[in-house]
Design a protein around this motif. Sequence first.
Motif, PDB file in Angstrom:
ATOM      1  N   UNK A   1      -8.771  -2.058   2.658  1.00  0.00           N
ATOM      2  CA  UNK A   1      -8.414  -0.996   1.723  1.00  0.00           C
ATOM      3  C   UNK A   1      -8.300   0.325   2.469  1.00  0.00           C
ATOM      4  N   UNK A   2      -7.249   1.102   2.145  1.00  0.00           N
ATOM      5  CA  UNK A   2      -7.074   2.395   2.798  1.00  0.00           C
ATOM      6  C   UNK A   2      -8.270   3.291   2.503  1.00  0.00           C
ATOM      7  N   UNK A   3      -8.742   3.999   3.513  1.00  0.00           N
ATOM      8  CA  UNK A   3      -9.891   4.877   3.334  1.00  0.00           C
ATOM      9  C   UNK A   3      -9.631   5.910   2.234  1.00  0.00           C
ATOM     10  N   UNK A   4      -8.412   6.438   2.242  1.00  0.00           N
ATOM     11  CA  UNK A   4      -8.094   7.482   1.267  1.00  0.00           C
ATOM     12  C   UNK A   4      -8.167   6.944  -0.162  1.00  0.00           C
TER      13      UNK A   4
ATOM     14  N   UNK B   1      -5.551   3.668   8.588  1.00  0.00           N
ATOM     15  CA  UNK B   1      -7.002   3.808   8.560  1.00  0.00           C
ATOM     16  C   UNK B   1      -7.545   3.200   7.288  1.00  0.00           C
ATOM     17  N   UNK B   2      -8.296   2.135   7.428  1.00  0.00           N
ATOM     18  CA  UNK B   2      -8.864   1.488   6.252  1.00  0.00           C
ATOM     19  C   UNK B   2     -10.379   1.528   6.343  1.00  0.00           C
ATOM     20  N   UNK B   3     -11.008   1.087   5.283  1.00  0.00           N
ATOM     21  CA  UNK B   3     -12.467   1.039   5.271  1.00  0.00           C
ATOM     22  C   UNK B   3     -12.978  -0.025   6.246  1.00  0.00           C
TER      23      UNK B   3
ATOM     24  N   UNK C   1      -9.933   4.315  -1.127  1.00  0.00           N
ATOM     25  CA  UNK C   1     -11.335   4.039  -1.417  1.00  0.00           C
ATOM     26  C   UNK C   1     -12.016   5.309  -1.902  1.00  0.00           C
TER      27      UNK C   1
ATOM     28  N   UNK D   1       0.837  -1.183   0.000  1.00  0.00           N
ATOM     29  CA  UNK D   1       0.000   0.000   0.000  1.00  0.00           C
ATOM     30  C   UNK D   1       0.877   1.240   0.000  1.00  0.00           C
TER      31      UNK D   1
ATOM     32  N   UNK E   1     -17.290   5.465   5.402  1.00  0.00           N
ATOM     33  CA  UNK E   1     -16.156   4.678   4.925  1.00  0.00           C
ATOM     34  C   UNK E   1     -14.857   5.474   4.816  1.00  0.00           C
ATOM     35  N   UNK E   2     -14.967   6.760   4.547  1.00  0.00           N
ATOM     36  CA  UNK E   2     -13.746   7.480   4.217  1.00  0.00           C
ATOM     37  C   UNK E   2     -13.137   8.228   5.405  1.00  0.00           C
ATOM     38  N   UNK E   3     -13.949   8.803   6.265  1.00  0.00           N
ATOM     39  CA  UNK E   3     -13.358   9.536   7.392  1.00  0.00           C
ATOM     40  C   UNK E   3     -13.534   8.804   8.704  1.00  0.00           C
TER      41      UNK E   3
ATOM     42  N   UNK F   1     -12.754   5.867  10.335  1.00  0.00           N
ATOM     43  CA  UNK F   1     -11.843   5.156  11.225  1.00  0.00           C
ATOM     44  C   UNK F   1     -10.806   6.066  11.867  1.00  0.00           C
TER      45      UNK F   1
ATOM     46  N   UNK G   1      -2.848   8.801   6.639  1.00  0.00           N
ATOM     47  CA  UNK G   1      -3.452   7.467   6.679  1.00  0.00           C
ATOM     48  C   UNK G   1      -3.006   6.693   7.918  1.00  0.00           C
TER      49      UNK G   1
END
Lengths: 537, 310
Positions: free
Chosen positions: B1-4, A264-266, B6, A247, B296-298, B300, A253
């Motif tokens: 998957x990284x939020x950013x 920080x992931x979904x 996504x 990644x 989903x994006x902010x 976590x 992040x």
Amino acid sequence: MTGAFTDYPTTPSIYDETVTTDGGVRPGYEQISTQFDTFGLEDVRNRGEYVSKSYHDQGVTFDFEGEERPFPLDIVPRVIEADTWSHVEAGVAQRVKALEAFLADIYGPMQIITDKVIPRHIVTSSNHYHRVAFDIQPGNGVRVHVSGIDLIRDGEGAFRVLEDNVRIPSGVSYVLTNRRAMTSTLPEVVGTHRIRPVAAYPSRLLRALRAAAPSGITDPEVVVLTPGPYNSAYFEHSLLARLMGCRLVEGRDLVTQGGRVMMRTTHGLQPVHVIYRRVDDDFLDPVAFRNDSVLGCPGVLNAARAGNVTIANAVGNGVADDKLMYSYVPEIIRYYLGEEPILPNVDTWRLEDPTHREEVMDRLDELVLKPVDGSGGKGIVIGPQASKAELDQLRTTVSASPRGWIAQPVVQLSTVPTMVEDGLRPRHVDLRPFAINDGEKVWVLPGGLTRVALGEGELIVNSSRGGGSKDTWVLSGDGRRTRVEPRAQRQVQVGTAPQVALKRSEAEPAEQEQQQQQQQQQQREQHQLADEEVATC
Amino acid sequence: MLSRIAESLFWIGRYLERAEDTSRLLEVHLTLLLEDPVVDEEATSEVLLRVMGIDGAASPDHQTVLQLLGWDETSLTSMVAAFYGARESARRSRETVSLEMWEAVNTTWNMMRGNRLQHVPAHRACQLVRERCAVVGGIADTTMTHDEGWQYMMLGRQLERVDMTSRIIESAAYNADSPYAWTQTLRACGAHHAFIRTYRGAATDAQAAEFLLLDRMFPRSVLVSLQAAEDALASLEATTGGRRVGLTGEALRALGRARAELEFGSLEETMAHLPERMSRLQRTCSAVNDAVSDHYFDGAGASVWRAGVR
């Protein structure tokens, strides 16, 4: 002389890697000379332009003052013969091992200072000696996971080290893309040489990074930390992340929790074990360094100290590539390895030493002065090319902070033919071989980045100063491709032919013909009918 | 998957669809001005601009429209700006989008940047954008794994499609006095051919609206797009551990409500208040966007480092 390098100008005091002063082509380049001659200058030029176009579309760029620019790749490769390379390879590996030992020592027992090989103040006064990094023990003892040792060839053609880069050396992505571009642009030439491949770099790097993971982690999460898309090397960061399947994260992040680094992931927070960071020390951790940094992750250094995450390259490595420290590297090699340096340094005056300083101040107009922690060619003053005002200014700056400067004689870098407006002309080059240390062995990527200064007589090769690059071909054996013994015959079964819808009519052409005839006949009849109708009206 | 990442993928989906739909809208607008001899250029242009959220363009003509919805890189609604958005998002997630897709996006951007489109005839430029978006979408479809990231991209794309189609329909409703309005609207949605084949040529304006809103087979109808967005969201919820009872996400609820209203409401009523209904759909899209973004994006562990506070 025949070949592509007829009328190619050489200068006696400058070593040209392709053509000797009496006009002969050096070994390694004969094939290229013949083949380029066959192509003709125009064709070679067109191929060069094709490369620029494809780099533009692939986005092989570097960011310069907020603008993405394609990185110029010259069409003439730089060739290094096998035995020359083995010398370079050994020299680079030796240097990296010594610097590795040095860093482990000065962020720990400081034996080298106790033994009075290096004065203490040289270490402690370096801008990149970070006390916050003292006694942090990296996972497998490696601090210099990736290094780039800049080499030049002097007037006799001997390789010398110009500087060490053990913080975050960049440029390896261009080595990878250059090779791909050359293979598609000059297939005939690539096909007649035995060139050692470079494509293994990402997997070697990944292996080294995984090996550096904190103990007890069997399947470490390795991430590449980038400052973001506006960084000049963003292309490289994304390429390496993509090729390693890691990644690519930005500082925002990452978060630290209880001495662990998480991303920080979904799916919520997930742990990170190895950070291949491409963010400078100063910005890496606002808790320890610049507190206004938004590029880093607060607390990451503490997590590294706790042994929960590995930072690659380690924090504080900059003390080893300080240009003043550079002048001590031969002693460092002798001290830790008990060997003589394989690759010599360029003569260097230490301006913090009063006798050296006095000597240099008298000869400012004939020397090169460099700031000790500059990179990208920043701040370098080349005496013979500087104006009187610039030299006076320099004199004041140097006197104010002698620790910050070193002086070197003007080294006439070697030249290689390069495609410019007037055709193939000599341009100065350097070489940055990349080395990866996985804790067991220092592996040197065969080749490395050849940077070329595109202006005539220009000595600074950095891309930020309008430099380009060349694909570097390290030949294997005598460099010629020979026919290999055919492998044992394999029995290959003939597969079934692809299915097509028209099969039936193909099989029976007579029927198809009939059908066509009837369709046409009907048309004719219709026409006739229409004519008759008109007639009867 | 990284939020950013996504988020970037989601926006690639939205921007690409927006560029494509805007190019369709522009092309149709230009054709309408040429085909209808009695059209009021200023009024039609103003309707189009207002529907696209641009207010206060003084006496707009087709040049203004071309500028604002076409070439202007600084106008948020132009197709060039939309494509630039897609390109920047792809650059930010360059290690995640497939190499071929990135190259397709970047090559297209190189064709458009620096006002290059302005030097091409307008119809040709619109066609170019539409085709390049199709190329990018096609390459993405066949070279990326259809994993979580893909679903974000699909979600973005379908959401944008709902939003844009509703705008296109809204502008048709305002222009209903022109006999060509609905034909052109169908063209703008790439639906003209499909519509003629479905209704065998004998069709009314109401049927055109019905087709664009409710057809279950046509991939750009609002109903199909809403359903596809719901599917993408549902599979995302499944990967993040959905609940057995009810729905976890506000986004999914909003989408479902909008779809149910269309699907089970009466067509007459929808047609009677078409512009208002279409604006409501656009508000739904924006609410869904915000809900997805929050969740989903902010979501976590958002924490902020404040410079200088120790």
